[in-house]
Design a protein around this motif. Structure first.
Motif: not given
Length: 147
Positions: A12-17, A24-26
């Protein structure tokens, strides 16, 4: 299970970044992600840690076994070379002994022949002397009878 919950939190941290425009970087909070990863590492079951240790030990054992097998092969090859050399030395010594024996037998025959020739020569001289002595005795007897 705690690990699954931590993995879900990391996801979820990666999705919310925050997404970087045109890529395509976050962007994520690195400290927060690293903390979760550390917790996952600490939460791993002992069996996984043991499996890693076993894997490393297996590698060490295989390397040691490889070294030992190479040493055994080298020792065996060395022993075989030594045995071959010994066999060649033995064969060479045997052939040399045969030659020495032949020479000794030849010398023995020559000595025997020379000894026989020498004895025959002495006996011939003795026979001639006895013949001369016998003739002298015969002449002396004839002279005695004639008088």
């Amino acid at each position: 299970m705690k690990i699954i919950a931590l993995l879900n939190e990391l996801e979820s941290i990666l999705h919310e970044g925050t997404h970087v425009p045109f890529s395509s970087r976050v962007m994520v909070n690195t400290e927060e992600a690293l903390e979760i990863i550390q917790e996952i590492m600490h939460s791993l079951p002992d069996e996984i840690k043991q499996a890693q240790w076993i894997k490393e030990e297996r590698k060490k054992i295989l390397l040691e076994a490889q070294k030992e097998s190479e040493k055994i092969l080298n020792d065996a090859e060395s022993k075989i070379r030594s045995m071959v050399d010994e066999n060649q030395i033995t064969q060479s010594a045997y052939l040399e002994a045969q030659e020495i024996r032949k020479k000794a037998e030849e010398i023995s025959r020559e000595i025997r022949k020379s000894t026989n020739d020498y004895a025959d020569s002495i006996l011939k001289n003795l026979q001639m002397q006895i013949k001369e002595l016998s003739e002298t005795i015969e002449d002396n007897r004839k002279q005695l009878k004639g008088k």
